[in-house]
Design an enzyme around this catalytic site. Sequence first.
Site, PDB file in Angstrom:
ATOM      1  N   ASN A 198     -10.634  -4.226  -1.260  1.00  0.00           N
ATOM      2  CA  ASN A 198     -10.505  -3.211  -2.296  1.00  0.00           C
ATOM      3  C   ASN A 198      -9.563  -3.641  -3.420  1.00  0.00           C
ATOM      4  OD1 ASN A 198     -12.172  -1.035  -1.423  1.00  0.00           O
ATOM      5  ND2 ASN A 198     -10.709  -0.585   0.206  1.00  0.00           N
TER       6      ASN A 198
ATOM      7  N   CYS B  51     -19.172  -1.938   0.951  1.00  0.00           N
ATOM      8  CA  CYS B  51     -18.346  -0.793   1.316  1.00  0.00           C
ATOM      9  C   CYS B  51     -19.029  -0.081   2.474  1.00  0.00           C
ATOM     10  CB  CYS B  51     -18.181   0.144   0.121  1.00  0.00           C
ATOM     11  SG  CYS B  51     -17.160   1.606   0.436  1.00  0.00           S
TER      12      CYS B  51
ATOM     13  N   ARG C  59       0.836  -1.207   0.000  1.00  0.00           N
ATOM     14  CA  ARG C  59       0.000   0.000   0.000  1.00  0.00           C
ATOM     15  C   ARG C  59       0.873   1.261   0.000  1.00  0.00           C
ATOM     16  NH1 ARG C  59      -4.814   1.624   4.325  1.00  0.00           N
ATOM     17  NH2 ARG C  59      -5.281   3.648   3.396  1.00  0.00           N
TER      18      ARG C  59
ATOM     19  N   HIS D 166     -16.491   3.685  -4.513  1.00  0.00           N
ATOM     20  CA  HIS D 166     -15.598   4.830  -4.314  1.00  0.00           C
ATOM     21  C   HIS D 166     -15.758   5.889  -5.398  1.00  0.00           C
ATOM     22  CE1 HIS D 166     -12.639   2.621  -1.382  1.00  0.00           C
ATOM     23  NE2 HIS D 166     -13.911   2.600  -0.990  1.00  0.00           N
TER      24      HIS D 166
ATOM     25  N   TYR E 143     -14.229  10.270  -1.770  1.00  0.00           N
ATOM     26  CA  TYR E 143     -13.275   9.849  -2.801  1.00  0.00           C
ATOM     27  C   TYR E 143     -13.362  10.734  -4.052  1.00  0.00           C
ATOM     28  CZ  TYR E 143     -12.215   5.616  -0.181  1.00  0.00           C
ATOM     29  OH  TYR E 143     -11.803   4.745   0.789  1.00  0.00           O
TER      30      TYR E 143
END
Length: 421
Positions: free
Chosen positions: A144, A164, A90, A194, A244
Amino acid sequence: MKLTVVGGGSTYTPELVDGFARLRDTLPVEELVLVDPAADRLELVGGLARRIFAHQGHPGRVVTTSDLDAAVDGADAVLLQLRVGGQAARQQDETWPLECGCVGQETTGAGGLAKALRTVPVVLDIADRVRRANPDAWIIDFTNPVGIVTRALLRAGHRAVGLCNVAIGLQRKFAGMLGLAPADIHLDHVGLNHLTWETAVRLGGPEGEDVLPRLLAEHGGTIAGDLRLPRPLLDRLGVVPSYYLRYYYAHDEVVEELRTKPSRAAEVAAMERELLTMYGDPTLVEKPALLARRGGAYYSEAAVDLAAALLGGGGNPYQVVNTYNKGTLPFLPDDAVIEVQAAVDSKGAAPLPVPAVDPLYAGLMADVTACEDLALEAALRGGRDRVFRALLAHPLIGQYAYAETLTDQLVAHNREYLAWA
C-alpha cells in the site's frame, strides 16, 4: 517455477504460503524465496512456511535470505508486500493527522501520502533490480498504497499489476449470502484502489444476471453493518461501497472514533507479537486462526490466481486488479491506475468494459486520481511544495491551513525516509 516474496518476514506470509500449498495444481511453485532484512522475523516465518509445505505434502523448496539480488535472480514473479518504517511508521500515519481533525489512515489522506513517499523510491529500486535479474519477471504489488505504487511501477516501464483483497473478500461474502460457490459470482467492481463500488453482482460471468438488488433487499442490514454505514444509505445508493468509503461518507464520525480508541497500528503490532510467538512453535504446521484478524483475508487465493494467469497457467479468466485505465473510464487519464475487473493472461491485465459511471462516484474518483498524480510527483521528485499541493488537493483535507500544518507534520515524522528533507 520460482516465486520471490519481498517482505517475506511479514506476519501475512503464512496466509500466502498456505494458499501456495493448497492451490499447487493452479500454481506449481518449485522454489519459494522469502526475502526480508529482519532476520529474526524471517527465521520464524520461514520455519513455519517450510512446515506448512511439508504438512500439506507440497514438494516445493522454501528459501529464506536477506540478499535481495540473490532472491530475485531467476524469479518468474516477485510479490511485493513490504512496509517501509514498519508498524512504528504506521502508528505515526494514523495519529498526527488527527491533530488537524483529519482521518489518520495508512492508505488515504495525509497518512496515505506519507506511506507513499516512504515506499515509492524503495519499490522502484527493487523493481529495477528485478528487471536486471530477469526482464520477463512479473511484479505483483500488494504494498500500500497500491494504486500509487502500481502507477509508479508502470510509469517506469515495469511488468507490474497491483493487487488488493477487498474485491475477493466481497465476492466470498456475497457468495455465502447467496449459497453459491465464489466462482459463480462476478462483481462489477469499479474505482481506484481503496475507493471502489460494487455496482452489480452477477451470476456466472460478466454477462450474467445482476442479483445486487436482491442482495441489498435480503441482506442489506448485514452488509451495512459490516461497512459501518447506515442501511438507508446503501438503499439510496443501490451499490455496495468499499469499507474505505466510510472515511469519506462519515469522515467526522470516524475522526471522533479514532481519537478515542487505540490505533489500528497498535492493535496490529500486538497481534504481530503474538503471531511471531506462535510461528516459533515447532509443532505449528498450519496458519493460526489469529491471522484472520491481522488482515489480508483471501490474499493467497487472489495472489495465486493472478500469478498463475500472468505466468501462462490456470487461474480465473477475470480478476479484479489495479492496472492502467487505457480509456476504460473516459473521465480519467489513460495512465491513471484503476481497480476493475480485467482479463488477465501472460500479456498482462486488460480491463473489461465498464458501464457509464454515476457522477456521484466518477467525481470522487477524478478528485482522488488528481491527488495520486500529485502524490506520485512528490514521491519521485520530493519537495515541501509538492507535498503541500498533494495534501491541499485531497478531499479529506482540502483547507490550506490544514495542508500547511500536515505538511510540517509529515516531513517531521518522516525525515529519515525522505532523501530531500
